[in-house]
Design an enzyme around this catalytic site. Structure first.
Site, short mmCIF file in Angstrom:
data_model
loop_
_atom_site.label_atom_id
_atom_site.label_comp_id
_atom_site.label_asym_id
_atom_site.label_seq_id
_atom_site.Cartn_x
_atom_site.Cartn_y
_atom_site.Cartn_z
N SER A 1 0.84 -1.19 0.00
CA SER A 1 0.00 0.00 0.00
C SER A 1 0.87 1.24 0.00
O SER A 1 2.05 1.19 0.38
CB SER A 1 -0.89 0.00 1.25
OG SER A 1 -1.53 1.24 1.44
N TYR B 1 -1.74 -1.51 10.64
CA TYR B 1 -1.93 -1.65 9.20
C TYR B 1 -0.76 -1.06 8.44
O TYR B 1 -0.17 -1.72 7.56
CB TYR B 1 -3.23 -0.97 8.78
CG TYR B 1 -3.46 -1.00 7.28
CD1 TYR B 1 -3.96 -2.15 6.68
CD2 TYR B 1 -3.15 0.09 6.47
CE1 TYR B 1 -4.16 -2.20 5.30
CE2 TYR B 1 -3.35 0.05 5.10
CZ TYR B 1 -3.85 -1.09 4.52
OH TYR B 1 -4.02 -1.15 3.16
#
Length: 264
Positions: free
Chosen positions: A141, A154
């Site tokens: 990401s 995350y």
């Protein structure tokens, strides 16, 4: 169109979103598919959608990829199958301050993003190296490039995927096996619905990408053997900015963005 009719690709988180889009691209190129997801119903729907347009073989595995040692279970199920492509796409987010978020959910996310991803590669990679061919696509990401207050685990887990992918890609030079890490920004998928009602991931509309375009960009990078794939000009700039700032400053900026979107 490439001809891969005798080859097989394994895709995790394949029932929807980027996983499903990548499965469509693999099917278009003639790969037989092993689709893995926790949602059996959505997996079956995905299978029929793909088979409607492509004459390939599809195997469905309903698995909870957040479970410890699930990779070994998958490997045992597929020992007689030669895997040519691995797409580690499955993932989810968790929003909130670390001391307040549910630990069991955080643990599941770490197991999925870090342990399962790493273990799957560990199990199947030696066979790829022995054959002298294979491709791996790991989903990271844009979050991987800086710390992420209010989504600390995350961001950290995605940073692991980025670092790990780049490292083993270097190790595999000359083996015929390539590793690509895809680092998209906000993308319109089911991811937003499983983070949190308060998450900025649910509120961001700026720079929101189309999953088809993100998948196509990452797929092309994988087929070319590129290591790092960042779709979108804005995302490329954003990935570079933390290099120009102190880590303290970058962390503060992310926190302000998260706070602002939580208030929307």
């Amino acid at each position: 169109m490439a001809n891969h009719k005798s080859k097989t690709a394994l895709v995790t988180g394949a029932a929807s979103g980027l996983g499903l889009e990548l499965a469509f691209l693999l099917a278009k190129d003639g790969y037989n598919l092993i689709l893995i997801d926790i949602d059996a119903q959505k997996l079956d729907v995905a299978k029929h959608k793909i088979l409607h347009n492509h004459k390939i073989e599809i195997t469905l595995l309903e698995k909870d990829l957040s479970k410890v040692n699930i990779a070994q279970e998958i490997y045992n199920d597929l020992m007689s199958t030669e895997i040519d492509v691995i797409v580690n796409n499955a993932g989810f987010g968790l929003f909130g301050t670390f001391h307040e978020t549910d630990w069991e959910r955080g643990l599941q996310m770490l197991n999925l993003h870090i342990l399962t991803t790493t273990h799957l590669i560990k199990l199947f990679l030696p066979h790829m190296v022995e054959r002298g061919s294979g491709k791996i696509l790991n989903l990271s990401s844009l979050a991987a490039f800086q710390p992420g207050p209010l989504m600390a685990l995350y961001y950290a887990s995605k940073a692991y995927i980025l670092s790990f992918s780049e490292a083993i890609s270097n190790e595999l030079k000359g083996t015929g096996v390539t590793v690509t890490v895809l680092c998209p920004g906000p993308t319109k998928t089911d991811f937003q619905s499983v983070v949190s009602e308060d998450s900025s991931e649910n509120k961001i509309s700026f720079n929101m990408a189309c999953p088809k375009q993100v998948a196509a960009y990452g797929y092309k990078a994988m087929q070319k053997g590129k290591v790092l794939s960042i779709p979108g000009g804005i995302n490329k700039v954003l990935s570079f900015l933390p290099r120009l700032l102190t880590r303290k400053r970058a962390t503060k900026i992310v926190r302000k963005i998260q706070d602002k979107n939580r208030e929307v």
